[in-house]
Write an enzyme that holds these catalytic residues in place. Structure first.
Site, short mmCIF file in Angstrom:
data_model
loop_
_atom_site.label_atom_id
_atom_site.label_comp_id
_atom_site.label_asym_id
_atom_site.label_seq_id
_atom_site.Cartn_x
_atom_site.Cartn_y
_atom_site.Cartn_z
N SER A 1 0.87 -1.16 0.00
CA SER A 1 0.00 0.00 0.00
C SER A 1 0.91 1.22 0.00
O SER A 1 1.74 1.38 -0.89
CB SER A 1 -0.93 -0.03 1.22
OG SER A 1 -1.73 1.11 1.28
N TYR B 1 -4.92 8.97 -5.94
CA TYR B 1 -3.86 8.05 -5.52
C TYR B 1 -4.06 7.61 -4.08
O TYR B 1 -4.01 6.42 -3.77
CB TYR B 1 -2.49 8.72 -5.69
CG TYR B 1 -1.35 7.85 -5.21
CD1 TYR B 1 -0.91 6.77 -5.96
CD2 TYR B 1 -0.74 8.10 -3.99
CE1 TYR B 1 0.13 5.96 -5.52
CE2 TYR B 1 0.30 7.31 -3.53
CZ TYR B 1 0.73 6.23 -4.30
OH TYR B 1 1.74 5.42 -3.85
N LYS C 1 -4.91 3.76 -2.38
CA LYS C 1 -4.08 3.12 -1.37
C LYS C 1 -4.86 2.87 -0.07
O LYS C 1 -4.62 1.87 0.62
CB LYS C 1 -2.83 3.96 -1.09
CG LYS C 1 -1.85 3.99 -2.26
CD LYS C 1 -1.37 2.59 -2.62
CE LYS C 1 -0.30 2.60 -3.68
NZ LYS C 1 0.19 1.23 -4.01
#
Length: 298
Positions: A142, A155, A159
């Protein structure tokens, strides 16, 4: 490599292994004498470890391929070669630093296809093997961004999704002896800060974001080559954790990653403490709720 090579060493399957952290993890595993199936889009992977070529099997596969059978075929090949899969490292990732309002549907989907859905496809193909073995260790890479919303939303959201998926996956697979570790790197000295500049270009530029976007671009340029994290050290730590009997679920990488997690958790707790009485007031009185949900999963 022989058509059917069985080994007493661990067998690793690593995605995004051609460079950066994925390559460093591959090198650490090979240095320990293990066997590695190293996956990348082109399959052109080499090693600096002497006498390791016979234990390295490069494999070309794009994790954004939506045909699950491609992943199942890869896993079948690994089993034919090595007989099992002990460690899966989902490392392939896509870094896009555009802001939500300026991004179109395709940009959003591109990030999630690699960072989340590709990771899931590989995991879906590997799980039957590990479940039959009643053993295995899955490392999902991650990011410290997966614990903090301070950064470009698309983004960071991808994650966060990897972190949440991994926690739930660990809950589901513990019964089969399958361990899950969330690897959450901070800033590491790879080419992450030097990726395709098109990843920064918004599909729908909005003037109000110009100053913020310039600041982010300046930060990326400044940090490129100055990142505090050492990929080689990260690779060695992953190899060490893979040998643990009781590995951690959460594994932040780098002092900056720990700081990010601590700040995020402190902010959460501050909100909870500020609103604790009102939050608890949304529940029925204790005498009307005699439920112990944890008892079902112990």
């Amino acid at each position: 490599m022989n058509d059917k090579l069985k080994t007493t060493h661990k067998v690793w399957l690593i995605t995004g292994a051609s460079r950066g952290m994925g390559h460093a993890i591959m090198e650490a595993a090979l240095a320990d004498g293990d066997c590695v199936v190293a996956v990348s889009r082109r399959g052109d992977i080499t090693t600096n470890i002497e006498d390791a070529a016979s234990r390295l099997l490069p494999y070309a596969l794009d994790v954004t391929n939506t045909d699950q059978s491609a992943f199942d075929c890869m896993v079948d090949m690994v089993i034919q070669k090595f007989g099992r899969i002990d460690v899966l490292v989902n490392n392939a990732g896509h870094g896009q630093f555009t802001y939500f309002e300026e991004s179109d549907e395709n940009q959003i989907r591109d990030v999630f296809e690699t960072n989340l859905f590709g990771l899931m496809r590989v995991t879906r193909a590997v799980l039957p093997v590990m479940r039959r073995q009643r053993s295995g260790h899955i490392f999902n890479v991650s990011s410290a961004a997966g614990y903090s919303g301070v950064g470009p939303s698309i983004y960071h959201t991808s994650k966060f999704a990897v972190t949440g998926f991994s926690e739930s996956l660990a809950f589901e697979t513990e019964q089969f002896g399958i361990k899950v570790t969330i690897v959450a790197p901070g800033l590491f000295r790879t080419d992450f800060m030097n990726f395709n500049s098109s990843y920064h270009i918004p599909a729908n530029p909005i003037e109000d974001y110009n100053t913020f976007r310039e600041r982010m671009s300046g930060f990326v340029k400044y940090m490129n080559g100055r990142e505090p994290g050492n990929p080689e050290a990260l690779g060695k730590l992953i190899a060490k954790v893979a040998c643990c009997t009781n590995p951690p679920l959460h594994l932040p990488m780098g002092a900056d990653a720990i700081e990010t997690l601590e700040k995020h958790h402190a902010a959460q707790l501050k909100d909870v403490e500020t609103w604790r009485a009102e939050i608890c007031g949304t529940s029925f009185p204790p005498e009307n709720t005699d439920v112990n949900t944890q008892a079902f999963f112990q």
